[in-house]
Scaffold this motif. Structure first.
Motif, mmCIF file in Angstrom:
data_model
loop_
_atom_site.group_PDB
_atom_site.id
_atom_site.type_symbol
_atom_site.label_atom_id
_atom_site.label_comp_id
_atom_site.label_asym_id
_atom_site.label_seq_id
_atom_site.Cartn_x
_atom_site.Cartn_y
_atom_site.Cartn_z
ATOM 1 N N LEU A 154 0.804 -0.991 -0.092
ATOM 2 C CA LEU A 154 0.126 0.031 0.047
ATOM 3 C C LEU A 154 0.922 1.373 0.151
ATOM 4 N N GLY A 155 0.846 2.043 -1.116
ATOM 5 C CA GLY A 155 1.562 3.284 -1.154
ATOM 6 C C GLY A 155 0.731 4.372 -0.666
ATOM 7 N N ILE A 156 1.102 5.275 0.239
ATOM 8 C CA ILE A 156 0.454 6.537 0.660
ATOM 9 C C ILE A 156 0.695 7.739 0.033
ATOM 10 N N CYS A 157 0.099 8.326 -0.680
ATOM 11 C CA CYS A 157 0.738 9.592 -1.237
ATOM 12 C C CYS A 157 0.207 10.917 -0.470
ATOM 13 N N GLY A 158 0.964 11.184 0.415
ATOM 14 C CA GLY A 158 0.591 12.290 1.324
ATOM 15 C C GLY A 158 0.482 11.616 2.955
ATOM 16 N N LEU A 159 1.452 11.702 3.673
ATOM 17 C CA LEU A 159 1.301 11.092 5.161
ATOM 18 C C LEU A 159 1.020 12.122 6.246
ATOM 19 N N GLY A 160 -0.126 12.681 5.853
ATOM 20 C CA GLY A 160 -0.500 13.630 6.780
ATOM 21 C C GLY A 160 -1.604 12.878 7.920
ATOM 22 N N ALA A 161 -2.430 13.608 8.620
ATOM 23 C CA ALA A 161 -3.431 13.010 9.516
ATOM 24 C C ALA A 161 -3.964 11.895 8.814
ATOM 25 N N ILE A 162 -4.594 12.162 7.651
ATOM 26 C CA ILE A 162 -5.339 11.120 7.159
ATOM 27 C C ILE A 162 -4.456 9.886 6.722
ATOM 28 N N GLY A 163 -3.481 10.120 6.124
ATOM 29 C CA GLY A 163 -2.494 9.251 5.444
ATOM 30 C C GLY A 163 -2.045 8.107 6.563
ATOM 31 N N LEU A 164 -1.772 9.040 7.906
ATOM 32 C CA LEU A 164 -1.204 8.194 9.058
ATOM 33 C C LEU A 164 -2.283 7.155 9.449
ATOM 34 N N ASN A 165 -3.609 7.542 9.493
ATOM 35 C CA ASN A 165 -4.638 6.581 9.784
ATOM 36 C C ASN A 165 -5.086 5.488 9.001
ATOM 37 N N VAL A 166 -4.829 5.916 7.535
ATOM 38 C CA VAL A 166 -4.806 4.808 6.587
ATOM 39 C C VAL A 166 -3.890 3.694 6.864
ATOM 40 N N ALA A 167 -2.562 4.081 7.212
ATOM 41 C CA ALA A 167 -1.490 3.273 7.471
ATOM 42 C C ALA A 167 -1.579 2.569 8.534
#
Length: 321
Positions: A154-167
């Motif tokens: 899973l590649g996350i483009c933009g590891l802000g608040a949303i990206g961190l929760n996705v991770a």
């Protein structure tokens, strides 16, 4: 006398009543911020000190100039891409958002029982299969098996608040996580990729959680989709402008990527009709942050920023150009 507040977006009934109890609320009576401000009587426009609206609301400097006493713009949600930040800074107008208030809700839609599973496991087609009466149990016709999520990248483009929760949610699926962003985040255990193309080449699924601005416009273009490849999936829960929608349509129609899950679109509320006809495409109407919990956090953040402003204190969650 109560401060005058321009409410330029629809809000919940309870929050509306809360604002009316504390402020003199002027409601936008025309579609679009430009038209709403232009429709105000000059004396009323001259009394407005606060604007509350979604951050995607288009607020150009020319319209803000018609509000000479404006000192604060409060954006519901984390985005503020509709605001002319340079003009606001020149005028000394504080702009605030609600960072992280809807991050968990958006991540939920992206991951657990949301766009990712729906797209990868082809749940829309599964429903059509049932509705058509084609399922006859194990002895009958079976849907074609697909790849699951366990062990996929899973590649996350933009590891802000949303990206961190996705991770964090991806960990429950035993997925590998990598990311690209404006900055390396040494505190996280995930590998960093120097470009979106490199991340897409590595990933099986690319989740877009970028902030919308001039620097991220069409960040997901034909080259990124080509790198994602024919077995790859794109999930977008940020803003529609971060993805070149024409390139995405072409990639889906020609099989250059396997599928997509989209909550946002480039020209909202318009959605290309072809998307509804494509397999492995899950679509939702920009509802990532539309939960009661997210709304309550956003509203509390807006009120905290307004109260700080009226006390002459710095805003709690300021944004700048």
């Amino acid at each position: 006398m109560q401060p005058t507040l321009l409410l330029a977006s629809r809000v919940s009934e309870s929050f509306h009543e809360c604002l009316k109890a504390r402020f003199r609320v002027v409601e936008a009576t025309a579609a679009g911020f430009d038209a709403a401000v232009a429709a105000l009587a000059p004396e009323l426009a001259g009394e407005i000190r606060i604007v509350v609206a979604f951050g995607s609301t288009h607020m150009p400097g020319a319209s803000l100039a018609r509000l000479p006493q404006l000192g604060l713009i409060c954006c519901l949600g984390s985005g503020y891409d509709g605001i002319d930040l340079n003009y606001a800074a020149e005028r000394g107008i504080a702009v605030t958002n609600s960072p992280g208030a809807n991050a968990r809700s958006v991540a939920d839609l992206a991951m657990a029982m949301g766009l990712l599973i729906s797209s990868v496991r082809n749940l829309p087609a599964a429903r059509h299969y049932l509705e058509a009466g084609r399922w006859q149990g194990n002895a009958g016709e079976r849907m074609q098996p697909v790849h699951g999520l366990t062990g996929r990248r899973l590649g996350i483009c933009g590891l802000g608040a949303i990206g961190l929760n996705v991770a964090r949610r991806a960990a429950a699926f035993d997925m590998e996580v990598g990311y690209h962003g404006r900055h390396v985040r040494p505190e996280v255990p995930y590998p960093y990729f120097d470009s979106i193309v490199q991340l897409a080449t590595w990933a099986d699924v690319l989740v877009v959680s970028l902030r919308a601005d001039a620097g991220t416009y069409h960040a997901i273009d034909a080259a990124v989709l080509q790198a994602l490849g024919p077995d790859g999936f794109l999930i977008n829960v940020s803003r529609g402008t971060t993805v070149d929608e024409a390139a995405l349509l072409q990639a889906l129609k020609t099989g250059r990527i396997a599928g997509a899950g989209l909550d946002v679109y480039e020209h909202e509320p318009a959605i290309p009709g072809e998307l509804f006809q494509l397999p492995h495409v899950a679509l939702t109407p920009h509802i990532g942050g539309s939960t009661l919990e997210a709304a309550q956090e956003q509203e509390a953040c807006v009120l905290a920023n307004i109260e700080a402003y009226l006390r002459g204190e710095p805003p709690r969650t300021p944004v700048s150009p």
